[in-house]
Design an enzyme around this catalytic site. Structure first.
Site, mmCIF file in Angstrom:
data_model
loop_
_atom_site.group_PDB
_atom_site.id
_atom_site.type_symbol
_atom_site.label_atom_id
_atom_site.label_comp_id
_atom_site.label_asym_id
_atom_site.label_seq_id
_atom_site.Cartn_x
_atom_site.Cartn_y
_atom_site.Cartn_z
ATOM 1 C CB SER A 170 1.090 -3.578 3.513
ATOM 2 O OG SER A 170 0.585 -4.996 3.795
ATOM 3 C CE1 TYR A 183 4.285 -6.656 -0.888
ATOM 4 C CE2 TYR A 183 3.181 -7.180 1.765
ATOM 5 C CZ TYR A 183 3.302 -6.485 0.182
ATOM 6 O OH TYR A 183 1.334 -5.649 -0.138
#
Length: 282
Positions: A170, A183
């Protein structure tokens, strides 16, 4: 020399829009004919697009997810288009289910050639009040799940001295956004896992790389946009290419990393973000 005044770069690039039609490009080449591909998280969004892209290039595709109805629909969609496809129910955080997925794919087609770890979950909120259960789910799915999939499929690939793994990192593997502590940490783990396995398994015929998508538009709104904590127009103004990405923007990178064209690439993470991460102007 005259002084430079004003911003060095615009906040919005003109003549760019989320509505610009994707360039269909040339007809797909059959780079993966005879190859078996397993796509976790393949029931929707980018995972579904990845499964479709491999099928278009001749691969046999096992679509895996913990949501049976979703992968059943995608596998049926692939078969209707003429592909050899199967759906597999798998919670990647369960080692037993991951082992069963490896066996099911191998029993049908022989040892898998390519693994794409697209399964993932997202959560956000003030870091000081992150719920323990939510944090555990993030790490169990995004980090531990990717590790378990790499381990179980990697063993088979190492026995064959051949295999390609593409993980999903990510932008938050590289940079920080507020209220995404758990996250971001889980996706940072994916980045480092990719590097370690990429160098550890390189001499044994298995390449491990990752993609790091930016702001990709899928069928469901981004949770932060839906919650009102991110403004979509501001996001688009921040992207040098002037639009959010499409799933098809990511599939090209995945197919490249899994192909023979990337034969000398391992341990790398390819950022697919329209220039977001490189752009330093706020």
């Amino acid at each position: 020399m005259s002084a430079v005044t004003g911003p060095l770069l615009p906040l919005h690039w003109p003549d760019a829009s989320d509505e610009v039609a994707a360039d269909p490009g040339p007809a797909p080449v059959q780079r993966f004919t005879g190859r078996t591909v397993v796509v976790s998280g393949g029931g929707r969004g980018i995972g579904r697009a990845v499964a479709l892209a491999f099928a278009r290039e001749g691969a046999r595709v096992a679509v895996a997810s913990r949501t049976t109805a979703q992968v059943d629909r995608v596998a049926a969609e692939l078969r209707a288009a003429g592909a050899d496809a199967v759906s597999l129910t798998c919670d990647v955080s369960s080692a037993a289910q991951v082992r069963a997925t490896v066996r099911a794919a191998a029993d049908r087609w022989g040892p898998p050639d390519i693994l794409v770890n697209c399964a993932g979950v997202f959560s956000m909120g003030p870091s000081e009040s992150t719920d323990e259960a939510d944090a555990r789910e993030l790490f169990d799915t995004n980090a531990l799940g990717t590790l378990l999939m790499c381990q179980e499929f990697g063993r088979t690939m190492l026995e064959q001295n051949h295999g390609r793994i593409v993980n999903f990192a990510s932008l938050l593997s590289f940079t920080a956004f507020p209220q995404r502590a758990a996250y971001a940490a889980s996706k940072g783990a994916v980045l480092q896992l990719t590097r370690v396995l990429g160098v550890e398994w390189a001499s044994r015929g298995v390449r491990v790389n990752a993609v790091a998508p930016g702001m990709i538009r899928i069928e469901t709104p981004h949770p932060a946009i839906a919650a009102g904590s991110l403004d979509e127009d501001e996001i688009v103004r921040r992207i040098p290419m002037g639009r959010r990405g499409r799933p098809e923007d990511v599939t090209g990178a995945v197919l490249f990393l899994a192909s023979d064209e990337a034969a000398y690439i391992t341990g790398q993470t390819l950022v697919v973000d329209g220039g977001w991460l490189s752009y330093g102007y706020l």
